[in-house]
Design a protein around this motif. Structure first.
Motif, short mmCIF file in Angstrom:
data_model
loop_
_atom_site.label_atom_id
_atom_site.label_comp_id
_atom_site.label_asym_id
_atom_site.label_seq_id
_atom_site.Cartn_x
_atom_site.Cartn_y
_atom_site.Cartn_z
N ASN A 145 30.17 40.97 26.90
CA ASN A 145 31.44 40.40 27.37
C ASN A 145 32.53 41.46 27.42
O ASN A 145 33.35 41.49 28.35
N LYS A 148 31.84 43.77 30.46
CA LYS A 148 32.16 43.13 31.73
C LYS A 148 33.68 43.03 31.92
O LYS A 148 34.18 43.16 33.04
N THR A 149 34.40 42.84 30.82
CA THR A 149 35.86 42.78 30.91
C THR A 149 36.44 44.12 31.34
O THR A 149 37.29 44.18 32.23
N ARG A 152 35.84 44.84 34.97
CA ARG A 152 36.78 44.19 35.89
C ARG A 152 38.10 44.96 35.97
O ARG A 152 38.71 45.07 37.04
N TYR A 287 27.29 46.26 32.76
CA TYR A 287 28.57 46.84 33.16
C TYR A 287 28.55 47.23 34.63
O TYR A 287 29.46 46.89 35.40
N ASP A 289 26.54 46.24 37.04
CA ASP A 289 26.42 45.06 37.90
C ASP A 289 27.77 44.39 38.10
O ASP A 289 28.08 43.87 39.18
N GLU A 290 28.59 44.37 37.05
CA GLU A 290 29.91 43.75 37.15
C GLU A 290 30.81 44.56 38.08
O GLU A 290 31.60 43.99 38.85
N HIS A 294 32.38 43.17 41.77
CA HIS A 294 33.80 43.18 42.08
C HIS A 294 34.15 44.26 43.09
O HIS A 294 35.30 44.73 43.15
#
Length: 358
Positions: A145, A148-149, A152, A287, A289-290, A294
């Motif tokens: 989490n 991924k944050t 972004r 990471y 993939d995120e 985006h």
């Protein structure tokens, strides 16, 4: 001389009323009736003071709890940090960038005097969330989490022309950022003495060569696809919600450069060794993939992995810095940094980072 409060305890109801009104956090008819500075435990840090204000109002409503952040008043530390403009950097971050993000606390007010390098940040209290604890570490789900944050955040500003507008935020290899080379060289002898019980003998040559490589490593980060780098992305600066929400604080060292540093710093020093070893591949893929999800489509995973290795190596600068302000009588501080040192050495060894040194 600053006209701003220089400690949490010196924040008055009158000053707080004026400040919150001017920022729109309370109406013109609302006044602060009482303000009480609450002890947050280890609230005095290397760069400043962080405290909690309990506030009551008359004539209207406002935030009952406010986090107050004020720079250190220690002239030696301020002089050392001055070239890096860390206090101005964080103030401007909350003024110009934070309003675009959903992963940082709301700023009720930013009062800044850039000519004297003073500010007072009044921030949303995240005390209802679960704060990370670097000494304990993090499990794989929380780590995912967190990654991924930050992905972004990186994707939002990835190679963006908006970065040029933030002329107050230095490139990751700017002169102010390179003060680390001298600080590292000065700190290393004391570090090796204090943490002789945690340093592996085979890693000492790397540690001794590291100082002369600070500049070239920063140059490597600058040559990566540029975005906003948090640069202190560790568990103690993260708050976890009930789901996958993660909030980040502390932007004094935010910079423009390669986001792989944030990933490597978190992975190599906030994850327990066994968690990193078992889940590292999946976490790094998560990471990346995120980023792709985006809109970052020109950054191959293989390139990210090489950039990540540079981050694992450069992150070593942090434990050595820490000894300069370490209270060696604090059992928690000694336990924390002993564990961080072990984690960092393990990650550097696993990723064979010695060949990145000149």
């Amino acid at each position: 001389m600053t006209t701003l409060p220089t400690s949490t305890a010196s924040v008055t109801a009158e000053w707080l009323t004026t400040t919150l009104r001017s920022s729109g956090a309370i109406t013109a008819a609302t006044s602060v009736a009482t303000v009480e500075a609450q002890n947050m435990g280890a609230g005095i840090g290397f760069m400043g003071e962080v405290g909690r204000l309990a506030v009551t109002y008359s004539g209207g409503d406002g935030p009952a709890l406010i986090i107050c952040k004020i720079p250190t008043q220690d002239p030696m530390i301020r002089g050392m940090l001055g070239p890096a403009r860390v206090f101005e950097r964080e103030a401007r971050f909350y003024l110009e960038i934070a309003p675009q993000l959903s992963v940082v606390p709301q700023a009720y007010s930013v009062s800044a005097e850039y000519d004297t390098d003073n500010y007072v940040l009044l921030l949303q209290d995240l005390g209802h969330l679960r704060v990370g604890d670097q000494s304990v570490g993090v499990n794989a789900q929380d780590a995912m989490n967190a990654l991924k944050t930050v992905a972004r955040l990186h994707a939002e500003f990835w190679e963006s022309p908006r970065l040029d507008a933030f002329d107050w935020m230095p490139p990751i290899n700017g002169e102010g950022m390179k003060i680390g080379a001298g600080i590292y060289e000065q700190s290393l002898p004391g570090f090796l003495q204090v943490f002789s019980h945690a340093v592996d003998a085979d890693m000492v040559p790397l540690m001794e060569q590291f100082g002369s490589n600070v500049h070239q490593l920063l140059d490597r980060f600058a040559a990566m696809p540029n975005t906003i780098v948090h640069f202190d992305y560790r568990l103690d600066n993260l708050f976890f919600g009930d789901g996958d929400d993660v909030f980040m604080i502390d932007f004094q060292t935010s910079s423009k450069g390669g986001g792989a540093y944030d990933v490597a710093y978190l992975m190599s020093q906030s994850l327990p060794i066994d968690v990193r070893k078992e889940h590292e591949a999946a976490l790094l893929k998560g990471y990346h993939d995120e980023l792709v999800a985006h809109g970052v489509t020109t950054y191959p995973f293989a390139q990210f992995l090489e950039d990540y290795r540079v981050g694992v190596l450069y992150s070593w600068i942090i434990p050595v810095f820490a000894v300069g302000t370490l209270d060696s009588s604090s059992e928690r501080a000694m336990a924390l940094w002993t564990e961080v040192i072990k984690r960092a050495q393990s990650a550097m060894r696993d990723h064979h980072v010695t060949d990145l040194l000149k």
